[in-house]
Scaffold this motif. Structure first.
Motif: not given
Length: 385
Positions: A196, A199-204, A207-208, A210-211, A282
């Motif tokens: 987790e 994943r949060k590190k990569i999302q931060t 962010p591009e 994420t989807q 991810v």
């Protein structure tokens, strides 16, 4: 030159004599990615009882451990710096290695020395040791030197019976030297908090992504061999809803940039402050060739497909060699052209048969508790002395 160097190792060993151990454990580190195990070592033994002897290529990782107050004692083992190598061995009751160290062929072990090989890969696709085609072209003296290194280990830790067989064949070691307790480097892939956090590190930071469907291309490192993709690489097709991340060995950062520049849209590179292991968390598809990263990826719940892009299979077999059993098991999953790769990317997204087969053969002993088992054994060894 090799003879002179190994003679210096022997002399350094003699110079240290019967110096009393100052640490319970010395960890010889040449690969990053096992920081979770190092943290657990320190937690169990205390920071004053653990020594890290590291190669220059992982200096940044060791600095992070020091800055985070995880470790206190570390020695950099620079090329040909024999005193650092010998000192690391002499100062510890138990010594852990994550790689082949040629210097061990010149270390005359005593009864107090205890060496454990943890290796740096959970499984094996590439050939090594006696199964490496180049070994039989070496002199008898070289071959004997290799075997002295293999024979120096008291334990060799593995995560499957399959890997146990590989070591027995590749290093000509007895079955009772194989420690079938699971592979400590895989523990983090069972740790939800670590996954987790990655994943949060990569999302931060990114962010591009994420989807997007994330496809990771991570081929093996070819030592002393230049890396080049096939001529038709420009025909790679990345689906509209996806992004393909190219991740090569840190030594090939310039090549990584060249590949991305010569690729169509949606092929990108990511700064190495995000590790390859974190990117696995991810990705839903991994493209590799002969890298053991496939065995790690298959442990994650987000893993949907592994594609073996082996466009240079014939040449690789001739120069490096691959495990015959692996080729027999996965030949049908190997793709040799970019056209075949495009089909695999497009239609293989939900195919988990390869994932299942990888785990069934190579991850049978990995359950997230391998570090605890190994540390328990190390403690027992230290107590026995």
């Amino acid at each position: 030159m090799k003879k002179i160097y190994l003679l210096l190792v022997r002399l350094a060993r003699l110079a240290f004599g019967a110096k009393k151990a100052q640490y319970q454990v010395a960890y010889f580190m040449s690969f990053a990615g096992n920081e979770t195990f190092i943290r657990e070592l320190v937690k169990q033994f205390g920071s004053d009882e653990v020594l890290i002897v590291y190669k220059t290529n992982v200096k940044e990782n060791v600095l992070q451990l020091q800055q985070g107050h995880i470790i206190k004692h570390a020695i950099e083992f620079k090329k040909f710096q024999v005193t650092s190598f010998v000192k690391g061995i002499k100062l510890a009751r138990v010594t852990l290695f994550d790689n082949y160290y040629p210097e061990l062929s010149a270390i005359n072990k005593t009864k107090k020395d205890y060496f454990i090989q943890m290796w740096h890969a959970n499984g094996a696709i590439k050939a090594f040791g006696w199964e490496d085609p180049s070994t039989y072209h070496r002199s008898v003296e070289d071959q004997q030197r290799f075997q002295r290194v293999y024979d120096s280990f008291d334990q060799i830790v593995v995560g499957s019976e399959k890997m146990a067989d590989v070591f027995q064949r590749s290093w000509h070691v007895a079955s009772d030297k194989i420690d079938r307790i699971g592979y400590p480097r895989t523990d983090k892939y069972f740790e939800e908090s670590w996954i987790e956090k990655a994943r949060k590190k990569i999302q931060t930071k990114l962010p591009e992504l994420t989807q997007k469907r994330v496809i990771l291309y991570a081929p093996t490192y070819r030592k002393d061999v230049s890396f080049s993709l096939p001529d038709d690489w420009r025909k790679i097709k990345v689906p509209q809803d996806a992004v393909l991340i190219v991740r090569l060995h840190p030594h090939l950062a310039n090549v990584e940039r060249q590949i991305v520049d010569a690729s169509p849209d949606r092929v990108i590179m990511v700064d190495h402050f995000i590790s390859t292991q974190e990117l696995l968390c991810v990705a839903d598809t991994l493209i590799t060739d002969y890298s053991s990263i496939a065995f790690d990826f298959s442990l994650l719940d987000n893993a949907r497909s592994v594609i073996f892009f082996t466009y240079d299979l014939e040449e690789f077999e001739r120069t490096v060699g691959i495990q015959a059993s692996f080729k027999a098991a996965f030949l049908n999953q190997m793709v040799n052209t970019v056209e075949q790769l495009n089909d695999a990317i497009l239609f293989g997204n939900s195919d988990k048969n390869v994932i299942h087969k990888l785990n069934q053969q190579w991850n049978t002993l990995n359950d997230g508790h391998s570090s605890a088992r190994l540390i328990k054994q190390v403690k027992e060894r230290c107590t026995d002395e």
